[in-house]
Design a protein around this motif. Structure first.
Motif, PDB file in Angstrom:
ATOM      1  N   ASP A   1      20.654  39.543  25.868  1.00 11.71           N
ATOM      2  CA  ASP A   1      19.731  38.530  26.395  1.00 11.71           C
ATOM      3  C   ASP A   1      19.109  38.993  27.704  1.00 11.71           C
ATOM      4  O   ASP A   1      17.933  38.766  27.964  1.00 11.71           O
ATOM      5  N   GLU A   2      19.922  39.645  28.540  1.00 15.37           N
ATOM      6  CA  GLU A   2      19.449  40.062  29.865  1.00 15.37           C
ATOM      7  C   GLU A   2      18.580  41.316  29.812  1.00 15.37           C
ATOM      8  O   GLU A   2      17.589  41.418  30.545  1.00 15.37           O
ATOM      9  N   HIS A   3      18.966  42.290  28.958  1.00 16.06           N
ATOM     10  CA  HIS A   3      18.336  43.613  29.011  1.00 16.06           C
ATOM     11  C   HIS A   3      17.785  44.112  27.682  1.00 16.06           C
ATOM     12  O   HIS A   3      17.208  45.196  27.634  1.00 16.06           O
ATOM     13  N   GLY A   4      17.989  43.368  26.600  1.00 18.07           N
ATOM     14  CA  GLY A   4      17.543  43.822  25.293  1.00 18.07           C
ATOM     15  C   GLY A   4      18.641  44.577  24.561  1.00 18.07           C
ATOM     16  O   GLY A   4      19.651  44.978  25.161  1.00 18.07           O
ATOM     17  N   PRO A   5      18.458  44.800  23.260  1.00 16.56           N
ATOM     18  CA  PRO A   5      19.515  45.395  22.431  1.00 16.56           C
ATOM     19  C   PRO A   5      19.765  46.880  22.662  1.00 16.56           C
ATOM     20  O   PRO A   5      20.683  47.442  22.078  1.00 16.56           O
ATOM     21  N   GLU A   6      18.984  47.521  23.527  1.00 22.42           N
ATOM     22  CA  GLU A   6      19.197  48.948  23.798  1.00 22.42           C
ATOM     23  C   GLU A   6      20.125  49.193  24.977  1.00 22.42           C
ATOM     24  O   GLU A   6      20.322  50.335  25.390  1.00 22.42           O
ATOM     25  N   VAL A   7      20.721  48.130  25.522  1.00 25.88           N
ATOM     26  CA  VAL A   7      21.622  48.297  26.665  1.00 25.88           C
ATOM     27  C   VAL A   7      22.745  49.279  26.302  1.00 25.88           C
ATOM     28  O   VAL A   7      23.198  49.333  25.156  1.00 25.88           O
ATOM     29  N   ALA A   8      23.175  50.065  27.285  1.00 27.22           N
ATOM     30  CA  ALA A   8      24.215  51.078  27.045  1.00 27.22           C
ATOM     31  C   ALA A   8      25.523  50.411  26.626  1.00 27.22           C
ATOM     32  O   ALA A   8      25.930  49.398  27.200  1.00 27.22           O
ATOM     33  N   LEU A   9      26.181  50.996  25.624  1.00 31.28           N
ATOM     34  CA  LEU A   9      27.405  50.393  25.094  1.00 31.28           C
ATOM     35  C   LEU A   9      28.552  50.438  26.088  1.00 31.28           C
ATOM     36  O   LEU A   9      29.418  49.559  26.078  1.00 31.28           O
ATOM     37  N   ASP A  10      28.578  51.429  26.996  1.00 31.92           N
ATOM     38  CA  ASP A  10      29.658  51.439  27.982  1.00 31.92           C
ATOM     39  C   ASP A  10      29.503  50.279  28.962  1.00 31.92           C
ATOM     40  O   ASP A  10      30.500  49.777  29.505  1.00 31.92           O
ATOM     41  N   VAL A  11      28.273  49.805  29.149  1.00 32.21           N
ATOM     42  CA  VAL A  11      28.043  48.620  29.977  1.00 32.21           C
ATOM     43  C   VAL A  11      28.624  47.388  29.279  1.00 32.21           C
ATOM     44  O   VAL A  11      29.224  46.516  29.916  1.00 32.21           O
ATOM     45  N   VAL A  12      28.468  47.321  27.962  1.00 28.26           N
ATOM     46  CA  VAL A  12      29.052  46.214  27.189  1.00 28.26           C
ATOM     47  C   VAL A  12      30.572  46.236  27.335  1.00 28.26           C
ATOM     48  O   VAL A  12      31.198  45.196  27.578  1.00 28.26           O
ATOM     49  N   ALA A  13      31.177  47.414  27.191  1.00 32.25           N
ATOM     50  CA  ALA A  13      32.634  47.527  27.310  1.00 32.25           C
ATOM     51  C   ALA A  13      33.098  47.068  28.684  1.00 32.25           C
ATOM     52  O   ALA A  13      34.083  46.318  28.804  1.00 32.25           O
ATOM     53  N   ARG A  14      32.385  47.494  29.739  1.00 34.05           N
ATOM     54  CA  ARG A  14      32.773  47.093  31.101  1.00 34.05           C
ATOM     55  C   ARG A  14      32.666  45.580  31.263  1.00 34.05           C
ATOM     56  O   ARG A  14      33.550  44.949  31.840  1.00 34.05           O
ATOM     57  N   ARG A  15      31.567  44.993  30.774  1.00 35.85           N
ATOM     58  CA  ARG A  15      31.391  43.537  30.892  1.00 35.85           C
ATOM     59  C   ARG A  15      32.523  42.806  30.160  1.00 35.85           C
ATOM     60  O   ARG A  15      32.976  41.755  30.617  1.00 35.85           O
ATOM     61  N   ALA A  16      32.959  43.346  29.031  1.00 33.95           N
ATOM     62  CA  ALA A  16      34.033  42.707  28.247  1.00 33.95           C
ATOM     63  C   ALA A  16      35.411  42.959  28.839  1.00 33.95           C
ATOM     64  O   ALA A  16      36.391  42.335  28.426  1.00 33.95           O
ATOM     65  N   GLY A  17      35.512  43.913  29.785  1.00 33.99           N
ATOM     66  CA  GLY A  17      36.794  44.222  30.393  1.00 33.99           C
ATOM     67  C   GLY A  17      37.695  45.075  29.524  1.00 33.99           C
ATOM     68  O   GLY A  17      38.922  44.986  29.606  1.00 33.99           O
ATOM     69  N   VAL A  18      37.077  45.911  28.671  1.00 34.32           N
ATOM     70  CA  VAL A  18      37.859  46.812  27.807  1.00 34.32           C
ATOM     71  C   VAL A  18      37.311  48.225  27.951  1.00 34.32           C
ATOM     72  O   VAL A  18      36.236  48.439  28.513  1.00 34.32           O
ATOM     73  N   GLY A  19      38.043  49.193  27.421  1.00 33.59           N
ATOM     74  CA  GLY A  19      37.593  50.570  27.457  1.00 33.59           C
ATOM     75  C   GLY A  19      36.635  50.887  26.317  1.00 33.59           C
ATOM     76  O   GLY A  19      36.538  50.144  25.332  1.00 33.59           O
ATOM     77  N   ASN A  20      35.951  52.015  26.456  1.00 34.85           N
ATOM     78  CA  ASN A  20      35.019  52.442  25.406  1.00 34.85           C
ATOM     79  C   ASN A  20      35.718  52.649  24.067  1.00 34.85           C
ATOM     80  O   ASN A  20      35.163  52.362  23.013  1.00 34.85           O
TER      81      ASN A  20
END
Length: 197
Positions: free
Chosen positions: A35-54
């Motif tokens: 929602d904030e950055h579009g579907p191309e956001v880096a997956l490691d950013v998703v992992a960090r936001r979720a509080g888990v490792g890659n």
């Protein structure tokens, strides 16, 4: 089940619960970031936001497309739950248009997820998108049928017409608020006139 077997299965249940919680956190984080950055956001950013490792992210969602599909399914399921709840609302017409308003709010993001995931005939992701789409149609059909039964909308209004026009409003409008304004205009055409007093 004897006590020893129960004690051995407890850690497995805990691992499954942890895995399910991690998957939910990843989908939630991905939805926020898309929602904030579009579907191309880096997956490691998703992992960090979720509080888990890659490694945890890739164990649950081996590809970006897998994550995109999971977010789409989550959005569709939330809209279907919202529709089921609205079936209990006293105003059948109000429930239908409240749900369409919610749908409008999600349409742009859901369309972006479908386009970003790509795929084609025979692709597993396409089938998952299709099933989620059918669930949305079924939810709309239930709300529309109830609205027709109570005389809130024209009896010849079909679910395909309703969704096509709602989608057209989302595509043609300059932003969600303008799309909602177009939906309010369409609503006046869909609703049955009040009987003369």
């Amino acid at each position: 089940m004897d006590r020893g077997e129960d004690e051995r299965s407890a850690p497995r249940r805990a691992r499954r619960a942890d895995a399910a919680a991690n998957a939910r956190s990843l989908v939630s984080a991905a939805r926020e970031l898309f929602d904030e950055h579009g579907p191309e956001v880096a997956l490691d950013v998703v992992a960090r936001r979720a509080g888990v490792g890659n490694a945890t992210l890739y164990r649950h969602f081996p590809t970006r497309e897998d994550l995109l599909v999971a977010v789409y399914e989550d959005e569709a399921a939330a809209l279907c739950r919202r529709g089921a709840g609205l079936l209990r609302e006293p105003s059948a017409g109000g429930a239908l248009f409240d749900w369409l308003d919610d749908l409008l709010g999600h349409m742009a993001g859901m369309r972006a997820l479908v386009l970003a995931a790509g795929g084609g005939p025979g692709d597993g992701h396409t089938e998952l998108f299709r099933r989620s789409h059918e669930s949305l149609i079924s939810t709309a059909e239930g709300l529309l049928t109830r609205a027709k039964t109570t005389g809130a909308v024209h009896p010849d209004l079909a679910v395909g017409d309703l969704l096509a026009l709602t989608s057209a409003a989302a595509i043609a409008a300059d932003g969600t608020e303008n799309a909602r304004r177009l939906l309010r205009i369409m609503r006046r055409g869909f609703e049955m006139p009040a009987p003369p007093g």
